[in-house]
Scaffold this active site. Structure first.
Site, PDB file in Angstrom:
ATOM      1  N   HIS A   1       0.416   4.363  -2.472  1.00 21.40           N
ATOM      2  CA  HIS A   1       0.150   5.724  -1.998  1.00 21.40           C
ATOM      3  C   HIS A   1       1.293   6.687  -2.333  1.00 21.40           C
ATOM      4  CE1 HIS A   1      -3.401   5.094   0.978  1.00 21.40           C
ATOM      5  NE2 HIS A   1      -3.537   4.370  -0.111  1.00 21.40           N
TER       6      HIS A   1
ATOM      7  N   ARG B   1       0.826  -1.210   0.000  1.00 23.37           N
ATOM      8  CA  ARG B   1       0.000   0.000   0.000  1.00 23.37           C
ATOM      9  C   ARG B   1       0.869   1.272   0.000  1.00 23.37           C
ATOM     10  NH1 ARG B   1      -4.050   2.823   3.974  1.00 23.37           N
ATOM     11  NH2 ARG B   1      -5.699   3.397   2.525  1.00 23.37           N
TER      12      ARG B   1
ATOM     13  N   ASN C   1      -3.402   8.650   5.320  1.00 22.31           N
ATOM     14  CA  ASN C   1      -2.256   7.779   5.570  1.00 22.31           C
ATOM     15  C   ASN C   1      -1.964   7.511   7.044  1.00 22.31           C
ATOM     16  OD1 ASN C   1      -1.508   7.318   2.865  1.00 22.31           O
ATOM     17  ND2 ASN C   1      -0.479   9.295   2.762  1.00 22.31           N
TER      18      ASN C   1
ATOM     19  N   HIS D   1      -6.140  -6.092  -2.271  1.00 20.55           N
ATOM     20  CA  HIS D   1      -7.042  -6.186  -1.118  1.00 20.55           C
ATOM     21  C   HIS D   1      -7.324  -7.635  -0.728  1.00 20.55           C
ATOM     22  CE1 HIS D   1      -8.748  -1.809  -1.566  1.00 20.55           C
ATOM     23  NE2 HIS D   1      -7.474  -1.844  -1.250  1.00 20.55           N
TER      24      HIS D   1
HETATM   25  C1  HEM Z   1      -9.233   0.756  -6.270  1.00 22.65           C
HETATM   26  C2  HEM Z   1      -9.198   1.752  -5.416  1.00 22.65           C
HETATM   27  C3  HEM Z   1      -8.751   1.581  -3.998  1.00 22.65           C
HETATM   28  C4  HEM Z   1      -9.404   2.038  -2.907  1.00 22.65           C
HETATM   29  C5  HEM Z   1     -10.694   2.833  -2.886  1.00 22.65           C
HETATM   30  C6  HEM Z   1      -8.650   1.623  -1.761  1.00 22.65           C
HETATM   31  C7  HEM Z   1      -8.984   1.909  -0.456  1.00 22.65           C
HETATM   32  C8  HEM Z   1      -8.426   1.311   0.644  1.00 22.65           C
HETATM   33  C9  HEM Z   1      -8.866   1.498   1.996  1.00 22.65           C
HETATM   34  C10 HEM Z   1      -9.993   2.421   2.424  1.00 22.65           C
HETATM   35  C11 HEM Z   1      -8.118   0.699   2.780  1.00 22.65           C
HETATM   36  C12 HEM Z   1      -8.228   0.557   4.297  1.00 22.65           C
HETATM   37  C13 HEM Z   1      -7.557   1.729   4.966  1.00 22.65           C
HETATM   38  C14 HEM Z   1      -7.857   1.700   6.443  1.00 22.65           C
HETATM   39  O1  HEM Z   1      -8.987   1.998   6.805  1.00 22.65           O
HETATM   40  O2  HEM Z   1      -6.976   1.334   7.235  1.00 22.65           O
HETATM   41  C15 HEM Z   1      -7.181   0.010   1.934  1.00 22.65           C
HETATM   42  C16 HEM Z   1      -6.246  -0.891   2.371  1.00 22.65           C
HETATM   43  C17 HEM Z   1      -5.305  -1.473   1.555  1.00 22.65           C
HETATM   44  N1  HEM Z   1      -5.102  -1.174   0.218  1.00 22.65           N
HETATM   45 FE1  HEM Z   1      -6.340  -0.170  -0.982  1.00 22.65          FE
HETATM   46  N2  HEM Z   1      -7.558   0.923  -2.170  1.00 22.65           N
HETATM   47  C18 HEM Z   1      -7.571   0.885  -3.531  1.00 22.65           C
HETATM   48  C19 HEM Z   1      -6.607   0.331  -4.346  1.00 22.65           C
HETATM   49  C20 HEM Z   1      -5.455  -0.261  -3.874  1.00 22.65           C
HETATM   50  C21 HEM Z   1      -4.300  -0.597  -4.674  1.00 22.65           C
HETATM   51  C22 HEM Z   1      -4.142  -0.260  -6.152  1.00 22.65           C
HETATM   52  C23 HEM Z   1      -3.406  -1.209  -3.853  1.00 22.65           C
HETATM   53  C24 HEM Z   1      -2.037  -1.731  -4.151  1.00 22.65           C
HETATM   54  C25 HEM Z   1      -1.655  -2.179  -5.321  1.00 22.65           C
HETATM   55  C26 HEM Z   1      -4.011  -1.272  -2.540  1.00 22.65           C
HETATM   56  C27 HEM Z   1      -3.471  -1.893  -1.451  1.00 22.65           C
HETATM   57  C28 HEM Z   1      -4.049  -1.931  -0.206  1.00 22.65           C
HETATM   58  C29 HEM Z   1      -3.584  -2.780   0.869  1.00 22.65           C
HETATM   59  C30 HEM Z   1      -2.473  -3.808   0.780  1.00 22.65           C
HETATM   60  C31 HEM Z   1      -4.378  -2.479   1.992  1.00 22.65           C
HETATM   61  C32 HEM Z   1      -4.234  -3.076   3.393  1.00 22.65           C
HETATM   62  C33 HEM Z   1      -3.252  -2.220   4.151  1.00 22.65           C
HETATM   63  C34 HEM Z   1      -2.824  -2.816   5.495  1.00 22.65           C
HETATM   64  O3  HEM Z   1      -3.441  -3.742   6.003  1.00 22.65           O
HETATM   65  O4  HEM Z   1      -1.828  -2.303   6.041  1.00 22.65           O
HETATM   66  N3  HEM Z   1      -5.234  -0.666  -2.588  1.00 22.65           N
HETATM   67  N4  HEM Z   1      -7.381   0.416   0.635  1.00 22.65           N
END
Ligand code: HEM
Ligand SMILES: *[C@@H]1O[C@H](CO)[C@@H](O)[C@H](O)[C@H]1NC(C)=O
Ligand SMILES: *[C@@H]1O[C@H](CO)[C@@H](O)[C@H](O)[C@H]1NC(C)=O
Ligand SMILES: *[C@@H]1O[C@H](CO)[C@@H](O)[C@H](O)[C@H]1NC(C)=O
Length: 324
Positions: A64, A60, A92, A191
């Site tokens: 970002h 992530r 973030n 995800h």
């Molecule tokens: C398609 C649009 C996307 C949206 C709207 C989105 C949104 C989010 C949100 C809201 C979270 C949770 C944040 C929190 O509340 O702690 C999240 C977590 C995460 N996102 Fe996305 N995301 C998107 C695309 C991506 C992409 C392109 C990647 C990487 C290639 C990614 C990787 C991750 C990962 C790995 C997590 C888990 C983070 C953790 O557990 O530390 N996301 N994302």
């Protein structure tokens, strides 16, 4: 007149070189710091052993970084007395994991080859090594990014997709980063690991669906019960739910399988099933893991080349938290 005619083609060439991430290449450090990739890989592997949540955080982090000012390590800069930085933006600051691991890799690399590795590249390699640790995925990472000197807290909310987005909104914001709708669906497979804070989905999906007082009908009812128990109206702001409740630390196509059974967590996840083109992609990815793994690597390379600083642009930071 003659001079300007000569200059124009050069300007165009220069712009396209910069914008397409040319100047990046695989094995960028093979002469200047041959052990670089190995050092980063070992640092990531060690961190994952201590905390299985690390791959999600590092993947992530790269996303970002790249969506805000290109992949220039701007997410790593600390806030200063007169500037609030990206990492302290409300987009973030929910998750502090990852920065220490990048710092550790950077200090080992500085000891071995001072002033050579950019922080932006370390993030790109660490994301790849994370995908290997979490799912055996592998791709050749291009290096050669340089570090930026600006990091502004206002920029992440303007450049990153919201979890409330529908497919059109998701597609549009990825297009602004030169990524296609298919890239968007492919990368959303990230995800399949990690977690989300309740605030990112509970209003949309559990309590006030579509502005009413109910739960989202496109969520499995048993799943909703489970999530409501975690994200009660009085839950701590720290409470999190797994993005893939079945294989939460395995980077795999289970994310896409979940979506077909209304087991997506974020509104933006489940939204991929509400559009013909994206739901077709979801089904293909669910069915053909080998194809998705290849596409994921390719899309990460593409994302990693967007709007990068190369050549003599930017700098090579000495410490990833501070500009030189
Ligand atoms: C398609 C649009 C996307 C949206 C709207 C989105 C949104 C989010 C949100 C809201 C979270 C949770 C944040 C929190 O509340 O702690 C999240 C977590 C995460 N996102 Fe996305 N995301 C998107 C695309 C991506 C992409 C392109 C990647 C990487 C290639 C990614 C990787 C991750 C990962 C790995 C997590 C888990 C983070 C953790 O557990 O530390 N996301 N994302
Ligand atoms: C995005 O793609 C367009 C069309 O291929 C190209 O002209 C532009 O330079 C690219 N921008 C970046 C920042 O990569
Ligand atoms: C990283 O280390 C693992 C062993 O932990 C190895 O299998 C993998 O090939 C290494 N990746 C790179 C890019 O060196
Ligand atoms: C949400 O509400 C709008 C306006 O009230 C309505 O047109 C739309 O069909 C609703 N969407 C769903 C998925 O129920």
């Amino acid at each position: 007149m003659e001079a300007s005619l000569l200059v124009i083609p050069f300007v165009i060439l220069f712009l396209s070189v910069r914008a397409n991430g040319d100047g990046l290449k695989v094995g960028f450090y093979s002469q200047t710091c041959p052990k670089a990739e190995e050092i980063i890989n070992e640092t990531v592997a060690k961190a994952v052993k201590a905390n299985p949540g690390v791959p999600a955080a590092l993947i992530r982090l790269h996303f970002h970084d790249c969506f805000v000012r290109g992949c220039d390590g701007s997410i790593l800069l600390d806030s200063t007395a007169d500037n609030v930085a990206e990492k302290d933006s409300f987009v973030n600051n929910l998750n502090p994991v990852g920065y220490d691991i990048i710092d550790e890799a950077k200090s080992k690399l500085e000891a071995k080859c001072a002033g050579v590795l950019s922080c932006a590249d370390i993030v790109a390699y660490a994301a790849r090594d994370s995908a290997y640790q979490a799912g055996g995925l592998f791709w050749a990472v291009e290096g050669g990014r340089r570090d930026g000197r600006t990091s502004l807290a206002i920029e992440p909310p303007l450049n990153l997709p919201c979890p409330s987005f529908d497919v059109n909104q998701l597609t549009q914001i990825f297009a602004t980063k030169n990524l296609t709708q298919e890239d968007m669906v492919t990368l959303s497979g990230a995800h399949s690991i990690g977690a989300s804070h309740c605030a990112s989905f509970s209003v949309d999906r559990l309590y006030y669906f579509n502005g009413s007082g109910g739960q989202d009908p496109s969520m499995n009812c048993h799943y909703a019960v489970k999530l409501k128990a975690i994200c009660t109206p009085s839950a701590s702001p720290e409470a999190v739910a797994l993005l893939d409740p079945f294989t939460p630390t395995k980077l795999d196509v289970n994310y896409y399988i979940n979506l077909q059974y209304n087991l997506g967590l974020l509104k933006s996840d489940q939204a991929l099933m509400l559009d013909d083109a994206t739901s077709r992609e979801v089904k293909i990815n669910a069915k053909y893991p080998t194809i998705w793994r290849k596409k994921f690597g390719r899309a990460m390379v593409k994302m990693g080349a967007f709007d990068v600083l190369t050549g003599t642009q930017g700098e090579i930071r000495k410490k990833c938290r501070f500009r030189n």
